[in-house]
Design a protein around this motif. Structure first.
Motif, PDB file in Angstrom:
ATOM      1  N   LEU A 170      35.514  38.724   5.411  1.00 19.51           N
ATOM      2  CA  LEU A 170      34.834  40.018   5.331  1.00 19.51           C
ATOM      3  C   LEU A 170      33.776  40.143   6.416  1.00 19.51           C
ATOM      4  CD1 LEU A 170      34.243  42.697   3.923  1.00 19.51           C
ATOM      5  CD2 LEU A 170      32.721  41.471   2.368  1.00 19.51           C
ATOM      6  N   LEU A 171      32.995  39.073   6.618  1.00 14.62           N
ATOM      7  CA  LEU A 171      31.976  39.102   7.665  1.00 14.62           C
ATOM      8  C   LEU A 171      32.602  39.234   9.050  1.00 14.62           C
ATOM      9  CD1 LEU A 171      29.535  36.338   6.345  1.00 14.62           C
ATOM     10  CD2 LEU A 171      29.164  38.807   6.364  1.00 14.62           C
ATOM     11  N   LEU A 172      33.678  38.498   9.288  1.00 14.84           N
ATOM     12  CA  LEU A 172      34.346  38.559  10.593  1.00 14.84           C
ATOM     13  C   LEU A 172      34.959  39.935  10.833  1.00 14.84           C
ATOM     14  CD1 LEU A 172      34.861  36.644  12.965  1.00 14.84           C
ATOM     15  CD2 LEU A 172      37.079  36.095  11.941  1.00 14.84           C
ATOM     16  N   PHE A 173      35.562  40.491   9.807  1.00 12.03           N
ATOM     17  CA  PHE A 173      36.128  41.833   9.910  1.00 12.03           C
ATOM     18  C   PHE A 173      35.039  42.851  10.248  1.00 12.03           C
ATOM     19  CE2 PHE A 173      36.706  45.842   7.538  1.00 12.03           C
ATOM     20  CZ  PHE A 173      37.778  46.368   8.242  1.00 12.03           C
ATOM     21  N   SER A 174      33.900  42.730   9.590  1.00 11.14           N
ATOM     22  CA  SER A 174      32.797  43.656   9.827  1.00 11.14           C
ATOM     23  C   SER A 174      32.306  43.558  11.264  1.00 11.14           C
ATOM     24  CB  SER A 174      31.646  43.350   8.856  1.00 11.14           C
ATOM     25  OG  SER A 174      30.501  44.099   9.179  1.00 11.14           O
ATOM     26  N   VAL A 175      32.167  42.349  11.779  1.00 13.97           N
ATOM     27  CA  VAL A 175      31.667  42.169  13.145  1.00 13.97           C
ATOM     28  C   VAL A 175      32.562  42.876  14.153  1.00 13.97           C
ATOM     29  CG1 VAL A 175      31.318  40.476  14.980  1.00 13.97           C
ATOM     30  CG2 VAL A 175      30.411  40.038  12.693  1.00 13.97           C
ATOM     31  N   PHE A 176      33.883  42.664  14.064  1.00 11.25           N
ATOM     32  CA  PHE A 176      34.782  43.250  15.055  1.00 11.25           C
ATOM     33  C   PHE A 176      34.959  44.756  14.870  1.00 11.25           C
ATOM     34  CE2 PHE A 176      36.094  38.811  15.685  1.00 11.25           C
ATOM     35  CZ  PHE A 176      36.079  38.765  17.066  1.00 11.25           C
TER      36      PHE A 176
ATOM     37  N   VAL B 134      35.871  50.083  31.182  1.00 14.73           N
ATOM     38  CA  VAL B 134      35.720  48.735  30.628  1.00 14.73           C
ATOM     39  C   VAL B 134      35.183  48.809  29.195  1.00 14.73           C
ATOM     40  CG1 VAL B 134      34.552  46.516  30.894  1.00 14.73           C
ATOM     41  CG2 VAL B 134      35.349  47.749  32.908  1.00 14.73           C
ATOM     42  N   VAL B 135      34.219  49.697  28.980  1.00 21.03           N
ATOM     43  CA  VAL B 135      33.662  49.861  27.639  1.00 21.03           C
ATOM     44  C   VAL B 135      34.745  50.339  26.671  1.00 21.03           C
ATOM     45  CG1 VAL B 135      32.050  51.242  26.270  1.00 21.03           C
ATOM     46  CG2 VAL B 135      31.299  50.231  28.420  1.00 21.03           C
ATOM     47  N   MET B 136      35.571  51.295  27.099  1.00 23.23           N
ATOM     48  CA  MET B 136      36.637  51.798  26.236  1.00 23.23           C
ATOM     49  C   MET B 136      37.644  50.692  25.920  1.00 23.23           C
ATOM     50  SD  MET B 136      39.226  55.029  26.784  1.00 23.23           S
ATOM     51  CE  MET B 136      40.030  54.275  28.203  1.00 23.23           C
ATOM     52  N   THR B 137      38.026  49.912  26.919  1.00 27.26           N
ATOM     53  CA  THR B 137      38.993  48.835  26.698  1.00 27.26           C
ATOM     54  C   THR B 137      38.435  47.786  25.734  1.00 27.26           C
ATOM     55  OG1 THR B 137      39.892  49.161  28.931  1.00 27.26           O
ATOM     56  CG2 THR B 137      40.371  47.069  27.844  1.00 27.26           C
ATOM     57  N   SER B 138      37.165  47.435  25.936  1.00 34.52           N
ATOM     58  CA  SER B 138      36.538  46.440  25.048  1.00 34.52           C
ATOM     59  C   SER B 138      36.466  46.961  23.624  1.00 34.52           C
ATOM     60  CB  SER B 138      35.133  46.106  25.563  1.00 34.52           C
ATOM     61  OG  SER B 138      35.177  45.568  26.871  1.00 34.52           O
ATOM     62  N   GLY B 139      36.128  48.251  23.460  1.00 32.08           N
ATOM     63  CA  GLY B 139      36.026  48.822  22.127  1.00 32.08           C
ATOM     64  C   GLY B 139      37.355  48.885  21.404  1.00 32.08           C
ATOM     65  N   VAL B 140      38.386  49.334  22.092  1.00 32.88           N
ATOM     66  CA  VAL B 140      39.709  49.403  21.471  1.00 32.88           C
ATOM     67  C   VAL B 140      40.198  48.006  21.107  1.00 32.88           C
ATOM     68  CG1 VAL B 140      42.121  50.043  21.844  1.00 32.88           C
ATOM     69  CG2 VAL B 140      40.291  51.563  22.626  1.00 32.88           C
ATOM     70  N   SER B 141      39.962  47.029  22.003  1.00 35.94           N
ATOM     71  CA  SER B 141      40.401  45.654  21.733  1.00 35.94           C
ATOM     72  C   SER B 141      39.697  45.082  20.505  1.00 35.94           C
ATOM     73  CB  SER B 141      40.116  44.772  22.958  1.00 35.94           C
ATOM     74  OG  SER B 141      40.809  45.249  24.098  1.00 35.94           O
ATOM     75  N   ALA B 142      38.377  45.325  20.388  1.00 34.12           N
ATOM     76  CA  ALA B 142      37.640  44.829  19.223  1.00 34.12           C
ATOM     77  C   ALA B 142      38.173  45.454  17.945  1.00 34.12           C
ATOM     78  CB  ALA B 142      36.150  45.129  19.383  1.00 34.12           C
ATOM     79  N   GLY B 143      38.540  46.724  18.004  1.00 33.37           N
ATOM     80  CA  GLY B 143      39.114  47.385  16.837  1.00 33.37           C
ATOM     81  C   GLY B 143      40.436  46.768  16.417  1.00 33.37           C
ATOM     82  N   MET B 144      41.276  46.430  17.387  1.00 24.62           N
ATOM     83  CA  MET B 144      42.555  45.810  17.059  1.00 24.62           C
ATOM     84  C   MET B 144      42.364  44.411  16.454  1.00 24.62           C
ATOM     85  SD  MET B 144      44.612  48.218  17.776  1.00 24.62           S
ATOM     86  CE  MET B 144      43.258  49.333  17.375  1.00 24.62           C
ATOM     87  N   VAL B 145      41.350  43.684  16.957  1.00 27.70           N
ATOM     88  CA  VAL B 145      41.065  42.360  16.390  1.00 27.70           C
ATOM     89  C   VAL B 145      40.609  42.493  14.934  1.00 27.70           C
ATOM     90  CG1 VAL B 145      39.544  40.350  16.541  1.00 27.70           C
ATOM     91  CG2 VAL B 145      40.537  41.312  18.613  1.00 27.70           C
ATOM     92  N   SER B 146      39.845  43.542  14.636  1.00 36.17           N
ATOM     93  CA  SER B 146      39.396  43.739  13.250  1.00 36.17           C
ATOM     94  C   SER B 146      40.583  43.948  12.319  1.00 36.17           C
ATOM     95  CB  SER B 146      38.432  44.925  13.170  1.00 36.17           C
ATOM     96  OG  SER B 146      39.112  46.159  13.336  1.00 36.17           O
ATOM     97  N   ILE B 147      41.611  44.626  12.790  1.00 38.67           N
ATOM     98  CA  ILE B 147      42.808  44.835  11.968  1.00 38.67           C
ATOM     99  C   ILE B 147      43.540  43.511  11.753  1.00 38.67           C
ATOM    100  CG2 ILE B 147      45.055  45.992  11.883  1.00 38.67           C
ATOM    101  CD1 ILE B 147      43.745  48.296  13.436  1.00 38.67           C
ATOM    102  N   LEU B 148      43.582  42.682  12.801  1.00 41.56           N
ATOM    103  CA  LEU B 148      44.198  41.357  12.668  1.00 41.56           C
ATOM    104  C   LEU B 148      43.441  40.514  11.639  1.00 41.56           C
ATOM    105  CD1 LEU B 148      46.146  39.124  13.565  1.00 41.56           C
ATOM    106  CD2 LEU B 148      44.540  38.590  15.435  1.00 41.56           C
ATOM    107  N   VAL B 149      42.122  40.561  11.679  1.00 42.31           N
ATOM    108  CA  VAL B 149      41.310  39.807  10.709  1.00 42.31           C
ATOM    109  C   VAL B 149      41.566  40.320   9.292  1.00 42.31           C
ATOM    110  CG1 VAL B 149      38.952  39.319   9.958  1.00 42.31           C
ATOM    111  CG2 VAL B 149      39.530  39.234  12.394  1.00 42.31           C
ATOM    112  N   LEU B 150      41.723  41.630   9.155  1.00 39.70           N
ATOM    113  CA  LEU B 150      42.019  42.197   7.843  1.00 39.70           C
ATOM    114  C   LEU B 150      43.353  41.684   7.317  1.00 39.70           C
ATOM    115  CD1 LEU B 150      41.229  44.152   5.587  1.00 39.70           C
ATOM    116  CD2 LEU B 150      42.295  45.999   6.897  1.00 39.70           C
TER     117      LEU B 150
END
Length: 501
Positions: A367-373, A409-425
């Motif tokens: 849950l904490l990891l999901f929240s961070v990403f 770069v900011v957009m790419t980093s943001g989208v990537s972090a969002g996809m990682v959050s889904i993987l953590v979920l």
């Protein structure tokens, strides 16, 4: 129609018996003197210079305190040297600018007369294209009230007529001596010693309404994250647990509003340079610097006292940690490229941690990891929107560590972090500990689909310019986002209690 007080003019102020045409032609044009702080602009130039110094670090703050002990005029002088005003972004009053334009069209001198420092007022006069020398504080002389009147008399000569536009009780002596007076705020009571004083523009906005807006109550929805531990632990049906969680969220909201006030104080210049943030109450001048400081202190104290009554020392400790990080963010960390987004994500996650401390339940690592990403993605999205809306995108974003070229770069980093959050979920749904706690854990996999849709949608909308301001605030107001939230809540509830499909 302007409201006004018709008061008999003072004898010898230039408004006695009508002059003959010949004597009128021999009289020089009547100058118009205009106060700056609160009149020409809603801002307080000197106090905002003090804030800029305080923002620069502990050393400048200590110097400022030392200068204040030596006198306000000394402090204004030193602050004007080290933290000059940016006249192009000040919140000017249109009605006062119109008054000045009319006077110039009549061939009358227009002169700025202010208690703020001479350096800053000269910068404003140059920006407005005024040719006349200004009257302002210099050295150890604080030019305010009667001192300002004496300077005006010295400038135009004793007994010469002048007009004056001000805004406060301190201007009463000038209105009494003027041929004609205007006020952008305070209107003196009827008196036989003062001239006609007309109100400039509409009455000021309600302070209570402006202060409430500055508290950003719409942002309190973020503090619903404090309730997450009660929900994920299954204890939200316990009235005591739910009450403690709600009270912790209220304490969190008061502290958050305190930080918003401080943040807006420190961001006055960058907010005024922003396409939409210039309307914020502090940047717009609807809430003064002293009112914002006092309000921030009172809200912080109320939040900490509420935290103590709700969860004792542990809860107060973590509320204090949140305050310390957000204060550091407001002063320094927001200007650190990439680091600012990480701090924002951590602050969202701390809200969840505070919720677990309040009800004394452990939190899942997933849950904490999901929240961070997830919130890292939204933090990048917030920066993306600010960079997209910047007035001068080729320069360093005011108060931030980014330039316009960093947008992709900011957009790419943001989208990537969002996809990682889904993987953590997804990994959370597959974890054996999760399976043991949920009646229908397989349903948790379905949470990935609406979240995937929402993240991609909000980023695409931001790319098209359809998301303004804070993405969380947008989600609260967006019907489709709310519908997706309801779907995810239903999926989670079904997984928790094992509804039959």
């Amino acid at each position: 129609m302007a409201q006004q007080d018709n008061i008999a003019p003072q004898q010898g102020s230039g408004t006695g018996s009508p002059l003959s045409p010949q004597s009128q032609q021999s009289q020089p044009p009547v100058p118009l003197f205009v106060d700056v702080d609160g009149t020409l602009t809603r801002a307080d130039i000197s106090l905002e210079s003090f804030v800029r110094l305080a923002k620069a670090g502990l050393g400048p703050l200590l110097l400022l305190i030392l200068w204040l002990f030596k006198g306000r005029a000394v402090a204004k002088t030193m602050a004007a040297r080290r933290a000059p005003v940016e006249p192009e972004h000040l919140p000017y009053r249109d009605e006062v600018l119109a008054l000045m334009a009319d006077a110039k069209a009549e061939g009358r001198p227009v002169i700025l007369a202010s208690a703020s420092h001479h350096r800053n007022i000269v910068r404003i006069a140059r920006h407005l294209g005024l040719d006349e020398a200004v009257i302002a504080t210099r050295g150890r002389d604080n030019i305010k009230g009667r001192a300002k009147l004496a300077m005006i008399r010295r400038r135009i000569g004793e007994g010469q007529a002048f007009d004056y536009a001000g805004d406060s009780r301190a201007d009463t002596s000038l209105w009494r001596a003027a041929r004609r007076g205007w006020s952008a705020g305070y209107i003196p009571p009827r008196s036989g010693e003062a001239p006609q004083v007309e109100r400039l523009g509409p009455p000021r906005r309600s302070f209570a309404r402006s202060f409430l807006k500055a508290m950003r109550p719409h942002q309190w929805a973020k503090n619903a994250l404090v309730l997450v531990p009660a929900i994920t632990s299954g204890q939200f049906t316990d009235p005591r647990v739910l009450l403690v969680s709600v009270l912790a969220a209220v304490a969190m909201s008061l502290i958050a509003s305190s930080i918003y006030l401080i943040n807006d104080l420190l961001d006055i210049d960058s907010d005024r340079a922003h396409r939409t943030k210039w309307k914020r109450p502090i940047a717009h001048g609807d809430v003064s610097v002293p009112a914002a400081v006092v309000g921030a202190v009172l809200l912080a104290v109320a939040g900490l006292v509420g935290g103590w009554m709700t969860g004792g020392a542990p809860l107060v400790f973590w509320l204090g940690v949140y305050m310390a990080i957000t204060t550091a963010y407001s002063f320094r960390l927001k200007a650190v490229m990439v680091g600012d987004a990480i701090i924002l994500a951590a602050l969202y996650t701390i809200r969840i941690w505070i919720g677990s401390v309040a009800i004394a339940v452990p939190l899942s690592f997933w849950l904490l990891l999901f929240s961070v990403f997830l919130f890292l993605s939204l933090a990048y999205l917030k920066r993306y929107i600010e960079m997209r809306d910047a007035v001068e995108s080729h320069r360093l974003l005011s108060g931030r560590g980014y330039v316009g070229g960093d947008l992709d770069v900011v957009m790419t980093s943001g989208v990537s972090a969002g996809m990682v959050s889904i993987l953590v979920l997804a990994l959370f749904a597959h974890d054996p500990a999760t399976v043991a706690q949920y009646a229908a854990p397989d349903l948790l996999w379905l949470l990935c689909l609406p979240l995937l849709y929402w993240l991609n949608r909000i980023w695409m909308m931001a790319r098209r310019g359809e998301v303004d301001g804070d993405p969380v605030s947008f989600a609260i107001k967006d019907r489709r986002s709310l519908f997706i939230g309801i779907i995810m809540a239903a999926i989670f509830l079904a997984a928790r209690i094992g509804w039959a499909w």
